[in-house]
Scaffold this motif. Structure first.
Motif, short mmCIF file in Angstrom:
data_model
loop_
_atom_site.label_atom_id
_atom_site.label_comp_id
_atom_site.label_asym_id
_atom_site.label_seq_id
_atom_site.Cartn_x
_atom_site.Cartn_y
_atom_site.Cartn_z
N PHE A 89 0.83 -1.21 0.00
CA PHE A 89 0.00 0.00 0.00
C PHE A 89 0.87 1.26 0.00
O PHE A 89 1.97 1.28 0.55
N LEU A 90 0.31 2.31 -0.60
CA LEU A 90 0.96 3.62 -0.59
C LEU A 90 -0.05 4.64 -0.09
O LEU A 90 -1.14 4.77 -0.65
N VAL A 91 0.31 5.35 0.97
CA VAL A 91 -0.56 6.38 1.56
C VAL A 91 0.01 7.75 1.19
O VAL A 91 1.18 8.05 1.48
N ARG A 92 -0.82 8.59 0.57
CA ARG A 92 -0.43 9.95 0.18
C ARG A 92 -1.58 10.90 0.48
O ARG A 92 -2.60 10.49 1.03
N PRO A 160 3.08 -1.37 -10.56
CA PRO A 160 2.21 -2.39 -9.95
C PRO A 160 2.97 -3.47 -9.19
O PRO A 160 2.37 -4.20 -8.40
N ASP A 161 4.27 -3.59 -9.43
CA ASP A 161 5.06 -4.56 -8.68
C ASP A 161 5.38 -4.06 -7.27
O ASP A 161 5.73 -4.84 -6.39
N ARG A 162 5.27 -2.74 -7.07
CA ARG A 162 5.59 -2.16 -5.77
C ARG A 162 4.35 -1.82 -4.96
O ARG A 162 4.40 -1.77 -3.73
N VAL A 163 3.23 -1.56 -5.62
CA VAL A 163 2.02 -1.09 -4.92
C VAL A 163 0.78 -1.77 -5.50
O VAL A 163 0.58 -1.79 -6.71
N ASP A 164 -0.03 -2.33 -4.61
CA ASP A 164 -1.32 -2.91 -5.02
C ASP A 164 -2.44 -1.88 -4.94
O ASP A 164 -3.38 -1.92 -5.73
N LEU A 165 -2.35 -0.98 -3.94
CA LEU A 165 -3.42 -0.01 -3.73
C LEU A 165 -2.83 1.31 -3.22
O LEU A 165 -1.99 1.31 -2.33
N VAL A 166 -3.29 2.41 -3.83
CA VAL A 166 -2.89 3.75 -3.39
C VAL A 166 -4.06 4.39 -2.65
O VAL A 166 -5.19 4.37 -3.15
N LEU A 167 -3.80 4.92 -1.47
CA LEU A 167 -4.81 5.63 -0.70
C LEU A 167 -4.39 7.10 -0.60
O LEU A 167 -3.36 7.41 0.01
N ARG A 168 -5.16 7.98 -1.24
CA ARG A 168 -4.87 9.42 -1.21
C ARG A 168 -5.89 10.13 -0.32
O ARG A 168 -7.07 10.23 -0.69
N MET A 190 -14.61 8.17 1.55
CA MET A 190 -14.71 8.30 0.10
C MET A 190 -15.95 9.10 -0.30
O MET A 190 -15.90 9.93 -1.22
N PHE A 191 -17.07 8.87 0.36
CA PHE A 191 -18.29 9.62 0.07
C PHE A 191 -18.10 11.11 0.34
O PHE A 191 -18.66 11.95 -0.37
N LYS A 192 -17.32 11.44 1.35
CA LYS A 192 -17.07 12.84 1.70
C LYS A 192 -15.93 13.45 0.86
O LYS A 192 -15.57 14.60 1.07
N ASN A 193 -15.40 12.66 -0.07
CA ASN A 193 -14.27 13.09 -0.90
C ASN A 193 -13.03 13.40 -0.07
O ASN A 193 -12.22 14.26 -0.43
N HIS A 194 -12.89 12.70 1.04
CA HIS A 194 -11.69 12.83 1.87
C HIS A 194 -10.68 11.73 1.55
O HIS A 194 -9.58 11.73 2.10
N LEU A 195 -11.06 10.81 0.68
CA LEU A 195 -10.19 9.69 0.33
C LEU A 195 -10.45 9.26 -1.10
O LEU A 195 -11.60 9.10 -1.51
N GLN A 196 -9.38 9.08 -1.86
CA GLN A 196 -9.44 8.51 -3.20
C GLN A 196 -8.57 7.26 -3.22
O GLN A 196 -7.50 7.24 -2.60
N ILE A 197 -9.01 6.24 -3.91
CA ILE A 197 -8.23 5.01 -3.99
C ILE A 197 -7.97 4.66 -5.45
O ILE A 197 -8.80 4.91 -6.32
N TYR A 198 -6.79 4.07 -5.69
CA TYR A 198 -6.41 3.65 -7.02
C TYR A 198 -5.77 2.27 -6.92
O TYR A 198 -4.97 2.02 -6.02
N GLY A 199 -6.12 1.39 -7.85
CA GLY A 199 -5.52 0.07 -7.85
C GLY A 199 -6.55 -1.02 -7.63
O GLY A 199 -7.74 -0.85 -7.89
N ASN A 200 -6.09 -2.15 -7.14
CA ASN A 200 -6.93 -3.33 -6.92
C ASN A 200 -7.75 -3.14 -5.64
O ASN A 200 -7.22 -3.23 -4.54
N ASN A 202 -9.78 -5.01 -4.18
CA ASN A 202 -9.86 -6.16 -3.28
C ASN A 202 -8.93 -5.99 -2.08
O ASN A 202 -9.22 -6.46 -0.98
N HIS A 203 -7.83 -5.28 -2.30
CA HIS A 203 -6.89 -5.05 -1.20
C HIS A 203 -7.46 -4.06 -0.18
O HIS A 203 -7.09 -4.10 0.99
N LEU A 204 -8.35 -3.19 -0.63
CA LEU A 204 -9.02 -2.29 0.32
C LEU A 204 -9.91 -3.09 1.27
O LEU A 204 -9.91 -2.84 2.49
N TYR A 205 -10.64 -4.06 0.73
CA TYR A 205 -11.50 -4.89 1.58
C TYR A 205 -10.67 -5.73 2.55
O TYR A 205 -11.03 -5.90 3.71
N LYS A 206 -9.54 -6.24 2.04
CA LYS A 206 -8.68 -7.05 2.91
C LYS A 206 -8.07 -6.19 4.01
O LYS A 206 -8.03 -6.60 5.18
N LEU A 207 -7.60 -5.00 3.66
CA LEU A 207 -7.03 -4.10 4.67
C LEU A 207 -8.08 -3.71 5.70
O LEU A 207 -7.80 -3.66 6.90
#
Length: 220
Positions: A89-92, A160-168, A190-200, A202-207
């Motif tokens: 994961f990458l948090v930005r 994609p080899d370094r990050v499965d999901l980006v959380l901005r 995400m509904f409040k537009n305080h978070l955007q996600i990019y990538g797979n 499924n990793h968000l659900y697992k996290l």
């Protein structure tokens, strides 16, 4: 130089003492301070993720028959073949150049413990879990973290080899809320537009499942 230091010190005190609106004004006024703040917050987040997570998981594995590591990171397929969850994961934030970039990944390698990990996995398998130092060693090396510059984070985000999901997250203030929250709701953010996600996704659900199970294990 002295004027710059005085301005930095004044802004720092305003940030600590002010309310939300005052803090936002300070960040907007002093870009250099925002970058420094971002680096500090990134370091704190990395420390909390890595050492806090691993300390809990290791102690848990020492005392529980079915450990947090086993329940959340060992995956069995239909043939009972074992594999490990290795999400990255990458948090930005959505703010440019604030230097708040944290990469973390689960079970990215055993390092110098790799030979011992392999041996104790073999020992666990042949003894039917009676001797499970494998879970303890894996828990002690559960999470790897890195803080990144903006340029490094851009490279990671597009690999994609370094990050499965980006959380901005929206900004550093939202990160503060994340660190202080006892009940993080990704969907609400995400509904409040305080978070955007990019990538797979499924990793968000697992996290989310790992975070929920951690709260339950801690009795929260």
């Amino acid at each position: 130089m002295y004027t710059g230091f005085y301005q930095f010190n004044t802004d720092f005190m305003k940030l600590l003492q002010g309310g939300t609106k005052q803090q936002a004004l300070v960040r907007k006024k002093t870009k250099g301070f925002t970058a420094l703040e971002g680096k500090v917050v990134a370091k704190v987040m990395a420390l909390l993720i890595e050492h806090g997570f691993q300390a809990f998981a290791t102690v848990n594995a020492l005392f529980k028959r079915k450990s947090f590591f086993e329940e959340n990171f060992i995956i069995l397929d239909d043939d009972a073949k074992e594999s490990l969850y290795r999400g990255k994961f990458l948090v930005r934030t959505m703010q440019p150049d604030d230097q708040m970039n944290v990469w973390f990944g689960f079970l990215q390698g055993g390092g110098i413990l790799s030979p011992l990990i392999k041996f104790f996995k073999y020992l666990r398998d042949i003894t039917g879990d009676r001797i499970d130092l494998y879970s303890i060693l894996r828990s002690a090396n559960l999470v790897s973290t890195r803080t990144l510059s903006e340029a490094e984070a851009d490279q990671y985000e597009n690999d994609p080899d370094r990050v499965d999901l980006v959380l901005r997250f929206k900004d550093i203030a939202t990160i503060y809320q994340l660190l202080q929250s006892g009940d993080l709701d990704m969907v609400d953010l995400m509904f409040k537009n305080h978070l955007q996600i990019y990538g797979n996704q499924n990793h968000l659900y697992k996290l989310g499942a790992i975070a929920r199970n951690l709260r339950l294990a801690l009795g929260k």
